[in-house]
Enzyme design. Structure first.
Site, PDB file in Angstrom:
ATOM      1  N   ASP A 173      -7.125   4.930  12.710  1.00 30.03           N
ATOM      2  CA  ASP A 173      -5.766   5.436  12.511  1.00 30.03           C
ATOM      3  C   ASP A 173      -5.739   6.742  11.736  1.00 30.03           C
ATOM      4  O   ASP A 173      -4.917   7.628  12.006  1.00 30.03           O
ATOM      5  CB  ASP A 173      -4.899   4.392  11.811  1.00 30.03           C
ATOM      6  CG  ASP A 173      -4.219   3.461  12.798  1.00 30.03           C
ATOM      7  OD1 ASP A 173      -4.236   3.774  14.008  1.00 30.03           O
ATOM      8  OD2 ASP A 173      -3.666   2.432  12.373  1.00 30.03           O
ATOM      9  N   ARG A 202       0.501   5.789  17.810  1.00 32.44           N
ATOM     10  CA  ARG A 202       0.253   6.698  16.682  1.00 32.44           C
ATOM     11  C   ARG A 202       0.615   8.155  16.980  1.00 32.44           C
ATOM     12  O   ARG A 202       1.225   8.818  16.136  1.00 32.44           O
ATOM     13  CB  ARG A 202      -1.201   6.596  16.219  1.00 32.44           C
ATOM     14  CG  ARG A 202      -1.605   5.247  15.635  1.00 32.44           C
ATOM     15  CD  ARG A 202      -0.623   4.721  14.622  1.00 32.44           C
ATOM     16  NE  ARG A 202      -1.140   3.569  13.910  1.00 32.44           N
ATOM     17  CZ  ARG A 202      -0.454   2.504  13.580  1.00 32.44           C
ATOM     18  NH1 ARG A 202       0.832   2.439  13.914  1.00 32.44           N
ATOM     19  NH2 ARG A 202      -0.986   1.508  12.927  1.00 32.44           N
ATOM     20  N   SER A 261      -4.714  -8.594   9.850  1.00 33.79           N
ATOM     21  CA  SER A 261      -3.597  -7.672  10.010  1.00 33.79           C
ATOM     22  C   SER A 261      -2.990  -7.791  11.402  1.00 33.79           C
ATOM     23  O   SER A 261      -3.659  -8.194  12.354  1.00 33.79           O
ATOM     24  CB  SER A 261      -4.051  -6.233   9.759  1.00 33.79           C
ATOM     25  OG  SER A 261      -4.990  -5.833  10.739  1.00 33.79           O
ATOM     26  N   ASP A 305       0.825  -1.215   0.000  1.00 33.30           N
ATOM     27  CA  ASP A 305       0.000   0.000   0.000  1.00 33.30           C
ATOM     28  C   ASP A 305       0.857   1.263   0.000  1.00 33.30           C
ATOM     29  O   ASP A 305       0.676   2.149  -0.842  1.00 33.30           O
ATOM     30  CB  ASP A 305      -0.929   0.016   1.217  1.00 33.30           C
ATOM     31  CG  ASP A 305      -2.104  -0.925   1.058  1.00 33.30           C
ATOM     32  OD1 ASP A 305      -1.962  -1.955   0.371  1.00 33.30           O
ATOM     33  OD2 ASP A 305      -3.174  -0.643   1.621  1.00 33.30           O
TER      34      ASP A 305
END
Length: 297
Positions: A183, A154, A239, A25
């Site tokens: 996210d 994050r 994931s 990606d």
């Protein structure tokens, strides 16, 4: 900051700092943004992922056309300024009305185990909890079930991304988060709070990008056309996000309640504990898990 790998840009073009993992990606996003007229600076954060080959990530980004690559060691910053602070605050993200009851402020360890059950009790021994951090007296919980790990990392990652953008004179930052999850909010709200003059580009919400890339097949075709190296290993249908504080697994087969969890136990548990749980024990755990699912007796 570590000295980045770099090459000279041929022309003065707008700069963007891309949060880059080296996967399909973000590699596609890298090449696509170059096509759109940007000089792309790739940035990859080390928050304690096991087995990450940062040299390979750097090489791939440069091959794909990045003008610089920053590999930033954020482990100490992440633990000292984010994990420790969350633990001291007993941080909990409460469940909403549709998510079931939230745990009490001082939820005992047994309730965390129960929320992840059924797994073998041996899974929760200290030797197996390096990333799950089950030894914490008041585990940091998200939506009453996940440990707060991804969400803690994050802001740490975003802070360094903005610092790099400011250092490089970049007016844009970009990420590869989907347009459906949390996210994107964590990255973009963090960036806006730190420097509102920097614009965030989110390709997975861009109509032109979405029209061009409707699925993995389109990404792979684009990679082949543009000589983007692609990992030959088949992609798992779930994931994994890993850092020093936790490892989380989500989506794909893990969210299909009607099918066997053997894949979860064999792949997931093995990954969490570094292979300590054998395939045989994992399969036994899968049988236990299936026996608790609707339609099983």
């Amino acid at each position: 900051m570590a000295e980045p790998a770099a090459k000279k840009s041929k022309t003065e073009r707008p700069k963007v700092v891309l949060a880059y993992s080296g996967g399909l990606d973000t590699s596609t996003i890298l090449v696509w943004m170059i096509e759109k007229g940007f000089d792309v600076i790739c940035y990859c954060a080390d928050v304690g992922q096991l087995g990450e080959d940062f040299a390979a990530v750097t090489e791939k980004a440069m091959r794909c056309g990045a003008i610089k690559v920053y590999i930033e060691d954020l482990k100490e910053d992440f633990v000292v300024n984010y994990v420790y602070e969350a633990v001291k605050a007993n941080a909990v993200r409460r469940a909403g009305p549709s998510e079931g009851p939230a745990p009490p402020p001082h939820s005992p360890l047994s309730s965390v185990r129960a929320s992840l059950s059924p797994l073998p009790s041996s899974f929760f021994t200290p030797a197996h909890t390096r990333h799950l951090t089950m030894s914490l007296p008041h585990p940091q919980i998200y939506e009453s079930r996940y440990l707060l790990g991804t969400s803690l990392a994050r802001p740490c990652i975003t802070k360094r991304q903005i610092e790099i953008a400011q250092k490089e004179g970049a007016k844009y930052v970009a990420h590869g988060a989907t347009g459906k999850g949390n996210d994107q909010v964590r990255f973009e709200m963090g960036a806006q709070a730190l420097d509102a003059t920097i614009t965030t580009i989110a390709p997975w919400r861009d109509p032109e990008f979405l029209e061009k890339f409707k699925g993995r097949t389109d990404l792979l075709n684009y990679a082949a056309e543009n000589n983007i190296p692609v990992d030959a290993t088949p992609k798992a249908n779930y994931s994994v996000d890993e850092n020093l504080f936790h490892t989380s697994f989500e989506s794909g087969m893990l969210e299909v309640r009607s099918r066997s969890r053997e894949g979860w136990c064999v792949r997931g548990a093995r990954a969490c504990v570094g292979g300590v749980i054998s395939a045989e024990r994992s399969q036994a755990a899968a049988a236990t898990h299936d026996a608790t699912l609707p339609g099983h007796t």
